[in-house]
Design an enzyme around this catalytic site. Structure first.
Site, mmCIF file in Angstrom:
data_model
loop_
_atom_site.group_PDB
_atom_site.id
_atom_site.type_symbol
_atom_site.label_atom_id
_atom_site.label_comp_id
_atom_site.label_asym_id
_atom_site.label_seq_id
_atom_site.Cartn_x
_atom_site.Cartn_y
_atom_site.Cartn_z
ATOM 1 N N HIS A 179 0.833 -1.206 0.000
ATOM 2 C CA HIS A 179 0.000 0.000 0.000
ATOM 3 C C HIS A 179 0.866 1.253 0.000
ATOM 4 O O HIS A 179 0.626 2.173 -0.784
ATOM 5 C CB HIS A 179 -0.925 0.019 1.207
ATOM 6 C CG HIS A 179 -1.569 1.354 1.429
ATOM 7 N ND1 HIS A 179 -2.613 1.825 0.648
ATOM 8 C CD2 HIS A 179 -1.287 2.353 2.324
ATOM 9 C CE1 HIS A 179 -2.950 3.040 1.053
ATOM 10 N NE2 HIS A 179 -2.155 3.384 2.066
ATOM 11 N N GLU A 180 1.856 1.302 0.861
ATOM 12 C CA GLU A 180 2.677 2.498 0.987
ATOM 13 C C GLU A 180 3.371 2.858 -0.324
ATOM 14 O O GLU A 180 3.518 4.036 -0.661
ATOM 15 C CB GLU A 180 3.726 2.307 2.088
ATOM 16 C CG GLU A 180 3.169 2.247 3.498
ATOM 17 C CD GLU A 180 2.682 3.594 3.997
ATOM 18 O OE1 GLU A 180 3.124 4.629 3.454
ATOM 19 O OE2 GLU A 180 1.858 3.620 4.924
ATOM 20 N N SER A 181 3.810 1.862 -1.066
ATOM 21 C CA SER A 181 4.616 2.085 -2.264
ATOM 22 C C SER A 181 3.832 1.937 -3.567
ATOM 23 O O SER A 181 4.445 1.840 -4.638
ATOM 24 C CB SER A 181 5.793 1.100 -2.281
ATOM 25 O OG SER A 181 5.297 -0.232 -2.356
ATOM 26 N N ARG A 204 -4.957 -1.368 2.293
ATOM 27 C CA ARG A 204 -4.056 -2.182 3.119
ATOM 28 C C ARG A 204 -4.638 -3.574 3.358
ATOM 29 O O ARG A 204 -3.933 -4.592 3.281
ATOM 30 C CB ARG A 204 -3.803 -1.505 4.464
ATOM 31 C CG ARG A 204 -2.936 -0.258 4.402
ATOM 32 C CD ARG A 204 -2.676 0.259 5.815
ATOM 33 N NE ARG A 204 -2.240 1.641 5.796
ATOM 34 C CZ ARG A 204 -0.976 2.033 5.668
ATOM 35 N NH1 ARG A 204 -0.025 1.117 5.543
ATOM 36 N NH2 ARG A 204 -0.661 3.314 5.660
#
Length: 241
Positions: free
Chosen positions: A99-101, A228
């Site tokens: 999710h972050e990337s 996420r």
């Protein structure tokens, strides 16, 4: 928020079969090697992260795990007591970092210029700062803020303050900076993501990473929580959690 995948995955993988129970019993044996030396193959990585682009590679990940655990024996990653523990931590780690990337496609934060940044000591013109010296989000965990770069660099053994773009360009440092956050950073809740995993709480990892905005979700961040969870469920399915 406890691990949400358990009931969902029952519908997907039919975990009541005798063969599945046998596999899970085998995974309870003592884990003596990090996952890349046993069950976490490149094909498993590719199934979890089919859109990954450089520097997010399987080889970089495995080398980073080896180096991190050698350099940080008291804060090792993916070295749970059993293989089941290792799979649980991998699923939670990839659920968040995908999710972050943006599915391991974004090496640097997309909105790099959303905050005005100035440097009174700039020699070329007032207010000018070279982009690769700013502390916007980079790497699999989108590491942000200068103090995080300082602490991550100290754990890795590299001066990330002098060269923060290593987090976005080096195939090992991008993973190791995330390992630092996962095993050492307690956020505002006083608990690391690694500790949350041992308690069976995926929600606890989210709270450490971005709890002020996503746990509970506020404003437009409901979609981030869903993202996420979707990434976590995909990783869990591939890993057989």
């Amino acid at each position: 928020m406890k691990f949400p995948h358990q009931s969902l995955l029952f519908l997907v993988v039919g975990s009541s079969s005798a063969s599945t129970n046998h596999q899970r019993n085998l995974r309870r044996v003592q884990a003596t090697s990090h996952p890349c030396q046993t069950f976490f193959s490149e094909s498993v990585f590719n199934a979890i992260a089919p859109q990954a682009t450089l520097p997010y590679s399987y080889a970089g990940f495995c080398n980073a795990v080896t180096d991190w655990n050698a350099e940080n024996p008291n804060d090792q990653i993916f070295m749970g007591d059993t293989e089941s523990d290792q799979r649980d931590e991998l699923a939670a780690f990839f659920g968040n970092t995908l999710h972050e990337s943006d599915e391991f496609r974004a090496t640097r934060e997309y909105a790099q210029c959303q905050v005005t940044t100035t440097d009174s000591n700039a020699s070329s013109q007032p207010g000018y700062v070279e982009a690769d010296l700013l502390f916007f989000g980079r790497g699999v965990m989108q590491l942000s803020w200068n103090y995080n770069y300082i602490d991550a660099g100290a754990a890795i053994g590299v001066d990330l303050c002098a060269n923060p773009d290593l987090v976005a360009s080096n195939a090992e440092y991008t993973w190791m900076s995330a390992f630092w956050f996962w095993t050492m950073n307690t956020g505002a809740v006083g608990k690391t993501c690694a500790q949350a995993v041992t308690e069976g709480s995926f929600g606890g990892t989210l709270k450490t990473i971005n709890g002020g905005l996503e746990c509970p979700a506020v404003g437009g961040h409901y979609g981030s929580v869903t993202s996420r969870l979707n990434d976590y469920c995909r990783a869990s399915t591939v890993l057989g959690v």
